[in-house]
Scaffold this motif. Structure first.
Motif, PDB file in Angstrom:
ATOM      1  N   ASP A   1       0.832  -1.129   0.001  1.00 36.54           N
ATOM      2  CA  ASP A   1      -0.011  -0.160  -0.076  1.00 36.54           C
ATOM      3  C   ASP A   1       0.768   1.096   0.064  1.00 36.54           C
ATOM      4  O   ASP A   1       1.986   1.384   0.692  1.00 36.54           O
ATOM      5  N   PHE A   2       0.379   2.240  -0.784  1.00 31.83           N
ATOM      6  CA  PHE A   2       0.973   3.487  -0.517  1.00 31.83           C
ATOM      7  C   PHE A   2       0.280   4.633   0.182  1.00 31.83           C
ATOM      8  O   PHE A   2      -0.959   4.579  -0.071  1.00 31.83           O
ATOM      9  N   GLU A   3       0.584   5.191   1.105  1.00 34.19           N
ATOM     10  CA  GLU A   3      -0.092   6.196   1.739  1.00 34.19           C
ATOM     11  C   GLU A   3       0.607   7.644   1.779  1.00 34.19           C
ATOM     12  O   GLU A   3       1.735   7.763   1.710  1.00 34.19           O
ATOM     13  N   VAL A   4      -0.366   8.567   1.444  1.00 38.41           N
ATOM     14  CA  VAL A   4       0.201  10.028   1.211  1.00 38.41           C
ATOM     15  C   VAL A   4      -0.069  10.708   2.580  1.00 38.41           C
ATOM     16  O   VAL A   4      -1.294  10.485   3.181  1.00 38.41           O
ATOM     17  N   TYR A   5       0.883  11.529   3.230  1.00 40.36           N
ATOM     18  CA  TYR A   5       0.339  12.255   4.401  1.00 40.36           C
ATOM     19  C   TYR A   5      -0.321  13.374   4.280  1.00 40.36           C
ATOM     20  O   TYR A   5      -0.068  14.189   3.595  1.00 40.36           O
ATOM     21  N   SER A   6      -1.648  13.464   4.931  1.00 41.36           N
ATOM     22  CA  SER A   6      -2.556  14.737   4.933  1.00 41.36           C
ATOM     23  C   SER A   6      -1.972  15.656   6.221  1.00 41.36           C
ATOM     24  O   SER A   6      -2.234  15.298   7.183  1.00 41.36           O
ATOM     25  N   THR A   7      -1.371  16.592   5.875  1.00 37.35           N
ATOM     26  CA  THR A   7      -0.829  17.479   7.048  1.00 37.35           C
ATOM     27  C   THR A   7      -1.935  18.179   7.729  1.00 37.35           C
ATOM     28  O   THR A   7      -1.752  18.356   8.927  1.00 37.35           O
ATOM     29  N   ALA A   8      -2.994  18.598   7.032  1.00 42.42           N
ATOM     30  CA  ALA A   8      -4.029  19.276   7.630  1.00 42.42           C
ATOM     31  C   ALA A   8      -4.789  18.113   8.583  1.00 42.42           C
ATOM     32  O   ALA A   8      -5.549  18.307   9.663  1.00 42.42           O
ATOM     33  N   GLN A   9      -5.256  17.141   8.060  1.00 39.49           N
ATOM     34  CA  GLN A   9      -5.570  15.896   8.891  1.00 39.49           C
ATOM     35  C   GLN A   9      -4.987  15.281   9.779  1.00 39.49           C
ATOM     36  O   GLN A   9      -5.188  14.599  10.883  1.00 39.49           O
ATOM     37  N   GLU A  10      -3.646  15.507   9.766  1.00 39.48           N
ATOM     38  CA  GLU A  10      -2.713  14.919  10.460  1.00 39.48           C
ATOM     39  C   GLU A  10      -2.698  13.464  10.455  1.00 39.48           C
ATOM     40  O   GLU A  10      -2.827  12.676  11.384  1.00 39.48           O
ATOM     41  N   LYS A  11      -2.890  12.724   9.200  1.00 42.55           N
ATOM     42  CA  LYS A  11      -3.000  11.262   9.306  1.00 42.55           C
ATOM     43  C   LYS A  11      -2.725  10.778   7.713  1.00 42.55           C
ATOM     44  O   LYS A  11      -2.515  11.658   6.813  1.00 42.55           O
ATOM     45  N   TRP A  12      -2.139   9.585   7.780  1.00 40.07           N
ATOM     46  CA  TRP A  12      -1.899   8.813   6.514  1.00 40.07           C
ATOM     47  C   TRP A  12      -3.223   8.636   5.737  1.00 40.07           C
ATOM     48  O   TRP A  12      -3.935   7.920   6.221  1.00 40.07           O
ATOM     49  N   LEU A  13      -3.114   8.744   4.460  1.00 40.60           N
ATOM     50  CA  LEU A  13      -4.394   8.334   3.579  1.00 40.60           C
ATOM     51  C   LEU A  13      -3.788   7.172   2.422  1.00 40.60           C
ATOM     52  O   LEU A  13      -2.938   7.729   1.594  1.00 40.60           O
ATOM     53  N   GLU A  14      -4.331   6.251   2.356  1.00 43.74           N
ATOM     54  CA  GLU A  14      -4.143   5.283   1.195  1.00 43.74           C
ATOM     55  C   GLU A  14      -4.413   5.739  -0.114  1.00 43.74           C
ATOM     56  O   GLU A  14      -5.752   6.284  -0.380  1.00 43.74           O
ATOM     57  N   VAL A  15      -3.546   5.665  -1.059  1.00 45.05           N
ATOM     58  CA  VAL A  15      -3.898   6.344  -2.372  1.00 45.05           C
ATOM     59  C   VAL A  15      -3.473   4.945  -3.470  1.00 45.05           C
ATOM     60  O   VAL A  15      -3.683   5.132  -4.539  1.00 45.05           O
ATOM     61  N   SER A  16      -2.636   3.968  -3.083  1.00 45.81           N
ATOM     62  CA  SER A  16      -2.782   2.864  -4.163  1.00 45.81           C
ATOM     63  C   SER A  16      -2.482   1.785  -3.322  1.00 45.81           C
ATOM     64  O   SER A  16      -2.010   1.657  -2.345  1.00 45.81           O
ATOM     65  N   SER A  17      -2.799   0.382  -3.702  1.00 49.52           N
ATOM     66  CA  SER A  17      -2.753  -0.818  -3.494  1.00 49.52           C
ATOM     67  C   SER A  17      -2.074  -1.371  -4.905  1.00 49.52           C
ATOM     68  O   SER A  17      -2.510  -1.713  -5.814  1.00 49.52           O
ATOM     69  N   VAL A  18      -0.826  -2.194  -4.722  1.00 49.40           N
ATOM     70  CA  VAL A  18      -0.231  -2.915  -5.637  1.00 49.40           C
ATOM     71  C   VAL A  18       0.110  -4.253  -5.191  1.00 49.40           C
ATOM     72  O   VAL A  18       0.621  -4.544  -4.264  1.00 49.40           O
ATOM     73  N   SER A  19      -0.548  -5.302  -6.090  1.00 51.60           N
ATOM     74  CA  SER A  19      -0.797  -6.597  -5.644  1.00 51.60           C
ATOM     75  C   SER A  19      -0.264  -7.442  -6.669  1.00 51.60           C
ATOM     76  O   SER A  19      -0.427  -7.311  -7.761  1.00 51.60           O
TER      77      SER A  19
END
Length: 423
Positions: free
Chosen positions: A338-356
């Motif tokens: 999984d790839f996650e991008v950090y959301s600075t305003a939400q202070e959390k990681w957001l999943e943006v891709s799954s490679v399987s």
């Protein structure tokens, strides 16, 4: 779908591996073997009965020719009994085949050895982290406030037209969405992926082929009158292009990409994780897919991971890569990053891709084979990944690129957008 021959040969190893998914699979595996043994016994009985019936039919023909009508009629009574027996055995055999098929449909893929054990996403393994998390100004806002401020996405209007989870993209928001799609497709085609445009509805056979059915039936939108399903991802129609095909070894690998809207019911989702663009019922995604020779699929997965990394680095977004644990691994996958991008305003990681990598799991359902010059026909390996899913990428851009006087556009997207700022 697992192959019954492999289950018989590797029952203990499969049961051990499936414990990573927190499943006690031994009863299922043993039941599958038992049903298959019954199926094989029924097939043998049916073959023997049909052979006996055919032999008697030949004898009957010879007796009639010889004028031995009474003997011929006596044998005809036997053949009638054999036909009745054959029909009964055939019905039992069909029932055993269907029972085995349905059972195999409900056994998940075998995790690869490198998949960590774990119960949930909290146990996923962080492989690497990249990029600097930006320092935002004191009045920074999450994306659901920013889109109202700059009038670029309207969640309430989407709710009016359809319902929650169906946003309307407006003005520069719509143009940025289109820019991302075109950028992703250009990156993918430049890397050798053939672009495909496919239907957004699929039949039941396609859903079973890639493993969305029966596993995720309740999460898919179903058009009852036509018995069709709205696609949850381009993976379903694009992979099914090759359902039932026998490929030549020289044709591998096959690499494809496609943009589609995706539709997911997301039943039971609630709370802060679904706010704004974080979780939608309709969203856009660009997918990459590969059909590979079994010897090359592990390397192909690594190459897909590198490809997605390059896109995120060009977007200059902070991201991390996770290796999913057994408890969070998708039903059809043997290994997922999984790839996650950090959301600075939400202070959390957001999943943006799954490679399987699915290994032969989907190919067995699809009956997707290739002709091996040395071994005859074999199942191919299938892989897929998001490159990329748009909603959380868009959220990451809006939040991480915000300034006190507007939202900057990543440099790589400016030629696609035609503007460098949302203000």
């Amino acid at each position: 779908m697992l192959q019954i021959a492999q289950i018989r040969e590797h029952k203990e190893a499969f049961a051990t591996a499936l414990k990573k998914r927190n499943i006690d699979a031994m009863p299922l595996l043993e039941k599958a073997i038992s049903i298959d043994e019954n199926r094989r016994s029924l097939q043998t009985q049916l073959d023997e009965t049909l052979a006996q019936s055919n032999q008697l039919s030949k004898q009957i023909g010879g007796l009639f020719k010889s004028g031995k009508t009474e003997e011929a009629n006596q044998l005809k009574e036997q053949t009638a009994d054999l036909k009745t027996k054959s029909k009964s055995l055939g019905d039992e055999l069909n029932q055993a085949v269907e029972e085995l098929q349905q059972l195999l449909y409900n056994i998940p893929n075998i995790p690869q050895e490198s998949v960590p054990a774990g119960n949930s996403d909290e146990d996923n393994e962080v492989v690497s982290q990249h990029g600097d998390i930006p320092q935002l100004h004191t009045d920074a806002q999450p994306h659901w406030e920013l889109v109202k401020k700059y009038d670029i996405i309207d969640f309430e209007l989407g709710n009016k037209i359809t319902g929650a989870g169906f946003p309307v993209y407006k003005n520069k928001g719509a143009r940025l969405q289109r820019a991302l799609i075109n950028y992703f497709l250009d990156k993918n085609t430049a890397a050798g992926y053939q672009e495909m445009q496919v239907p957004h509805l699929v039949n039941e056979a396609s859903g079973y082929g890639t493993g969305q059915l029966p596993d995720k039936e309740g999460q898919m939108y179903h058009v009852g009158n036509d018995d069709l399903y709205l696609i949850p991802t381009a993976e379903v129609p694009i992979t099914n292009i090759y359902r039932g095909d026998l490929l030549e070894e020289k044709d591998l690998p096959i690499a494809m990409t496609g943009y589609t809207p995706c539709f997911r019911r997301e039943a039971g989702s609630y709370g802060s994780d679904v706010r704004g663009l974080n979780r939608l019922h309709q969203f856009d995604k660009v997918e990459i897919l590969r059909i590979e020779h079994p010897d090359n699929s592990d390397g192909a997965l690594d190459a897909m991971v590198v490809h997605v990394k390059e896109i995120l680095e060009e977007l200059e977004l902070p991201y991390r890569i996770l290796r999913l644990c057994g408890g969070d691994l998708g039903f059809t996958s043997s290994l997922t990053y999984d790839f996650e991008v950090y959301s600075t305003a939400q202070e959390k990681w957001l999943e943006v891709s799954s490679v399987s990598n699915f290994k032969t799991f989907q190919a067995n359902r699809l009956k997707l084979r290739y002709r091996n010059a040395d071994k005859g026909t074999e199942l191919a390996h299938t892989l897929n990944g998001s490159a990329l899913a748009l909603p959380r990428i868009l959220a990451g851009i809006l939040e991480n690129y915000q300034t006190e006087d507007g939202i900057n556009i990543p440099k790589v997207l400016i030629p696609y957008c035609g503007f460098d700022k949302i203000d």
